[in-house]
Design an enzyme around this catalytic site. Sequence first.
Site, mmCIF file in Angstrom:
data_model
loop_
_atom_site.group_PDB
_atom_site.id
_atom_site.type_symbol
_atom_site.label_atom_id
_atom_site.label_comp_id
_atom_site.label_asym_id
_atom_site.label_seq_id
_atom_site.Cartn_x
_atom_site.Cartn_y
_atom_site.Cartn_z
ATOM 1 N N ARG A 53 0.855 -1.115 0.089
ATOM 2 C CA ARG A 53 0.034 0.074 0.067
ATOM 3 C C ARG A 53 0.787 1.129 0.039
ATOM 4 N NH1 ARG A 53 -2.373 1.371 4.406
ATOM 5 N NH2 ARG A 53 -2.611 -0.817 5.098
ATOM 6 N N TYR A 105 -17.012 16.842 -15.447
ATOM 7 C CA TYR A 105 -17.318 15.559 -15.269
ATOM 8 C C TYR A 105 -17.953 15.468 -13.785
ATOM 9 C CZ TYR A 105 -16.576 10.447 -14.113
ATOM 10 O OH TYR A 105 -16.928 9.562 -13.616
ATOM 11 N N ASP A 178 -7.933 18.986 -14.175
ATOM 12 C CA ASP A 178 -8.218 17.679 -14.864
ATOM 13 C C ASP A 178 -8.164 17.832 -16.339
ATOM 14 O OD1 ASP A 178 -9.690 15.426 -15.736
ATOM 15 O OD2 ASP A 178 -10.861 15.225 -14.416
ATOM 16 N N LYS A 203 -9.013 6.264 -19.231
ATOM 17 C CA LYS A 203 -9.452 7.120 -20.719
ATOM 18 C C LYS A 203 -8.274 7.063 -21.351
ATOM 19 C CE LYS A 203 -13.173 7.720 -18.233
ATOM 20 N NZ LYS A 203 -13.504 8.979 -17.749
HETATM 21 C C1 PLP Z 1 -13.984 9.479 -16.515
HETATM 22 C C2 PLP Z 1 -13.317 10.680 -15.968
HETATM 23 C C3 PLP Z 1 -13.337 10.972 -14.627
HETATM 24 C C4 PLP Z 1 -13.512 9.764 -13.455
HETATM 25 O O1 PLP Z 1 -12.458 8.561 -13.939
HETATM 26 P P1 PLP Z 1 -12.527 7.266 -13.425
HETATM 27 O O2 PLP Z 1 -11.329 6.526 -13.793
HETATM 28 O O3 PLP Z 1 -13.860 6.628 -14.174
HETATM 29 O O4 PLP Z 1 -12.906 7.105 -12.102
HETATM 30 C C5 PLP Z 1 -12.779 12.254 -14.110
HETATM 31 N N1 PLP Z 1 -12.671 13.206 -14.992
HETATM 32 C C6 PLP Z 1 -12.643 12.996 -16.313
HETATM 33 C C7 PLP Z 1 -12.720 14.215 -17.209
HETATM 34 C C8 PLP Z 1 -13.299 11.941 -16.779
HETATM 35 O O5 PLP Z 1 -13.684 11.721 -17.974
#
Ligand code: PLP
Length: 384
Positions: A53, A105, A178, A203
Amino acid sequence: MKKNAPLAPETLAAQGLGWEDDETGAVIRPVHVSTTFARDENYELPDGRTYIRDASPALDQAESMIAALEGAEDAMVFSSGLAACMAPFHALQPGDRVVVQSGIYFGVPTWLAEFGNAHGLKPVFVPSGDEAALLAAIAEAPTALVWIENPSNPDLHVTDIAAVADATHKAGGVLCIDSTTATPVHCKPIEFGADIVVHSATKYLNGHSDVLAGALAVRDKTDFWERIRKHRYLTGPQPGGFDLFLLVRGMRTLFVRVERQSANAMKIAEFLEAHPKVTRVNYPGLTSHPRHDLAARQMRDGFGGLLSFHVAGGAPGALAVAKRVQVIKRATSLGGVETLIEHRRSVEPPDSPVADDLLRLSVGIENADDLILDLKQALDAAGS
Ligand SMILES: *Cc1c(COP(=O)(O)O)cnc(C)c1O
């Protein structure tokens, strides 16, 4: 890595930073799955690692690659994008004021609205397209943390990172961005003054719709960063070795995938813009995008694989198109090599600001003409 000159990011990604297995010289490092590490007869830890961890060797290459690609001093990988998103908020103090875009998001604003108060946080929400309101909200100092998404999902709003970073720092805060949709191929937010870059590695970084993971990358290691690390250690959202192996494998092809996705997205955006049943296309690469010039300054080698468009006939019109595609998959998520279409409003919380005539397209690496023909037959037939 042995090198004479700084290597380009494409080279670093393709070669996984050139890391080899020390024991065998294998160019692909082994899958590390051990949860624990043996002490020697002197009760010493040979590699300084005690338990997975806090010190999983499987994290090392993924984190080093992400830090290198973002021009960051350090990076941390998490078991999901949302686990990465939430970590900075958990590292704040009660009473801290946070300024967060809405219409991004859904996870971050929804968590803050539902759990932010219990954590003593004071969230201020500003619509993602309204930069003047964002700067004004930040200036009401002190602001501990600012959260933006660029380009935003699903409306593809573009935010001036340098302006927001400047305002955030004047207010005494940390700018988290993000950058999932931009990817390090197109934008390195740290170059524009961002403090922490966030990715849903589920993604584009992984890119094959088969791993759930997230990442943070930091400009300079600070006390706040170490507090985030402590949060991760004490709450445990690290991915396992198999997922990390897949993530590193996916990142090796990041540049060729994303460059193709962006090129396909540009062609599709141009096709959609000319179609009579499409009322508006949101894509930063189009000159019709209200902040195309800013996007062109902040992004390089393309504008990403994500776009959205509004269809005549409201929600029924949009759903009719989504129902008729035959090659493109009807699915949530983005960033994979296969093209996905989604009616976001159908899956958003009830109070979502997302328009009900909007379809989001995550463009893959298929032949662009196949995708355009599929959209054309769906649009032509919809509503008739
Ligand atoms: C999908 C997404 C998230 C969340 O990510 P997960 O891997 O599904 O937990 C956060 N920000 C954006 C812009 C996303 O497209």
